[in-house]
Design a protein around this motif. Sequence first.
Motif, short mmCIF file in Angstrom:
data_model
loop_
_atom_site.label_atom_id
_atom_site.label_comp_id
_atom_site.label_asym_id
_atom_site.label_seq_id
_atom_site.Cartn_x
_atom_site.Cartn_y
_atom_site.Cartn_z
N ASP A 193 0.82 -1.39 0.06
CA ASP A 193 -0.14 0.12 0.18
C ASP A 193 0.95 1.10 -0.10
N VAL A 194 2.03 1.31 0.91
CA VAL A 194 2.93 2.36 0.75
C VAL A 194 3.34 2.50 -0.39
N LEU A 195 3.78 1.74 -1.23
CA LEU A 195 4.35 1.65 -2.60
C LEU A 195 3.40 2.10 -3.66
N GLU A 196 2.31 1.47 -3.67
CA GLU A 196 1.13 1.88 -4.40
C GLU A 196 0.91 3.41 -4.40
N LYS A 197 0.74 3.98 -3.26
CA LYS A 197 0.42 5.19 -2.95
C LYS A 197 1.27 6.13 -3.49
N ARG A 198 2.74 5.67 -3.34
CA ARG A 198 3.88 6.63 -4.06
C ARG A 198 4.11 6.68 -5.38
N TYR A 199 4.05 5.43 -5.92
CA TYR A 199 4.47 5.15 -7.21
C TYR A 199 3.22 4.92 -8.25
N GLY A 200 1.91 4.67 -7.69
CA GLY A 200 0.94 4.26 -8.52
C GLY A 200 0.47 3.00 -8.83
N GLY A 201 1.12 1.87 -8.49
CA GLY A 201 0.83 0.59 -8.59
C GLY A 201 1.50 -0.25 -7.50
N LYS A 202 0.82 -1.49 -7.44
CA LYS A 202 1.82 -2.34 -6.51
C LYS A 202 2.66 -2.84 -7.14
N PRO A 203 3.88 -3.13 -6.37
CA PRO A 203 5.01 -3.80 -6.88
C PRO A 203 4.99 -5.38 -7.02
N PRO A 204 5.31 -6.08 -8.29
CA PRO A 204 5.05 -7.36 -8.49
C PRO A 204 6.02 -8.10 -7.85
N LEU A 205 7.31 -7.65 -7.05
CA LEU A 205 8.15 -8.33 -6.75
C LEU A 205 8.18 -8.25 -5.01
N PHE A 206 8.49 -9.33 -4.45
CA PHE A 206 8.60 -9.39 -2.86
C PHE A 206 10.05 -9.98 -2.26
N ARG A 207 10.72 -9.65 -1.46
CA ARG A 207 11.90 -10.38 -0.89
C ARG A 207 11.69 -10.50 0.43
N PRO A 208 11.30 -11.78 1.55
CA PRO A 208 11.02 -12.00 2.42
C PRO A 208 12.54 -11.54 3.52
N PRO A 209 12.48 -10.71 4.59
CA PRO A 209 13.56 -10.59 5.69
C PRO A 209 14.12 -11.76 5.98
N TYR A 210 15.45 -11.87 5.57
CA TYR A 210 16.44 -13.07 6.00
C TYR A 210 16.01 -14.25 5.00
N GLY A 211 15.27 -14.03 3.95
CA GLY A 211 14.76 -15.04 3.13
C GLY A 211 13.79 -16.17 3.90
N ASN A 212 13.24 -15.83 5.02
CA ASN A 212 12.42 -16.68 5.65
C ASN A 212 11.04 -16.46 5.09
N TYR A 213 10.34 -17.62 4.90
CA TYR A 213 9.08 -17.46 4.50
C TYR A 213 8.24 -18.84 4.77
N ASN A 214 6.86 -18.90 4.72
CA ASN A 214 6.16 -20.14 4.86
C ASN A 214 5.23 -20.08 3.87
N ASP A 215 4.11 -20.79 4.11
CA ASP A 215 2.84 -21.03 3.36
C ASP A 215 2.03 -19.77 3.53
N ALA A 216 1.86 -19.21 4.98
CA ALA A 216 1.18 -18.07 5.10
C ALA A 216 1.75 -17.04 4.26
N THR A 217 3.16 -16.99 4.30
CA THR A 217 3.67 -15.80 3.56
C THR A 217 3.45 -15.74 2.30
#
Length: 295
Positions: A193-217
């Motif tokens: 939401d922060v980036l969409e408000k600033r740049y007009g669109g939701k970014p398509p790429l995401f990096r989880p901190p520490y590379g840690n993620y699970n199914d909920a992520t």
Amino acid sequence: MSSRISGPGLGSRSARRAAAVTPLLLAVLLSGCSSGGSGGTKASSAPSPRTESTATATAPASPDAAAYRRWGIDKPLAAPPAPPSAKLTDGLKPGAAPKVIRRVPTSDKVVFLTFDDGAEKDPEFVKMTKDLKLPFTMFLTDDIARAGTGYGYFEQLRGEGNRNSINNHTLSHPNLRTLSADAQRREICGQQDVLEKRYGGKPPLFRPPYGNYNDATLAAAGGCGVKALLLWEATMQINDMRYAQGDQLRPGDIVLAHFRGPSELKGTTMTKMVANMLRSIERQGFTVARLEDYV
């Protein structure tokens, strides 16, 4: 679960806010940003051209040799080959779990540079990337990126035609695997939401901190409009790189770097560290391509 593009995790890194710097941060820097994640099959593909508000495709201009010499690099990197006609996220349905990508499947001798967090805001790095017309992808954490001169710094780094996109690295850099599904959604969707408000669109790429993620992520990221969760195969160090496998780069490697300054780099500036990395990439017979042209 999503289709995953490759293997095991690498390194670890503490989140840092812009105020105080501790010795621990330097130790963490030397082992990379993150750890975790897992791998699997290649993504399906379909015809490509596409425009994202945070990642507009543009043909890279060629810097001259003098520009490279100004930054202590003997000669320019080779021009990257033409990008593929299909991207890894083509055909992904809206709301589907994102592709997990650690390494881009390609036979081209290209690698992809990514910079995380947003702590160091060195104006010389803006000059360097403009001179070298360097393609790279940014993953910003909101509370870190907002500190000091704020997001305006990173807007300067986007380059001609928004060559270098700004993407999601959560609001506050938590270990997502320790959070509930709702808390993960707040971290990921909040930064969307922060980036969409600033740049007009939701970014398509995401990096989880520490590379840690699970199914909920993955579920949260897909629901927030993320198409790909990006990991890495190499990490930028002060003088060279560290590799997840072997002792050299491979075609399609994603390189993890950070916005870092002398206080965390034993007096080395970010521009010198990036120059060291570019020399290593060139010495190994590779060049740098734009990640968004492949993903």
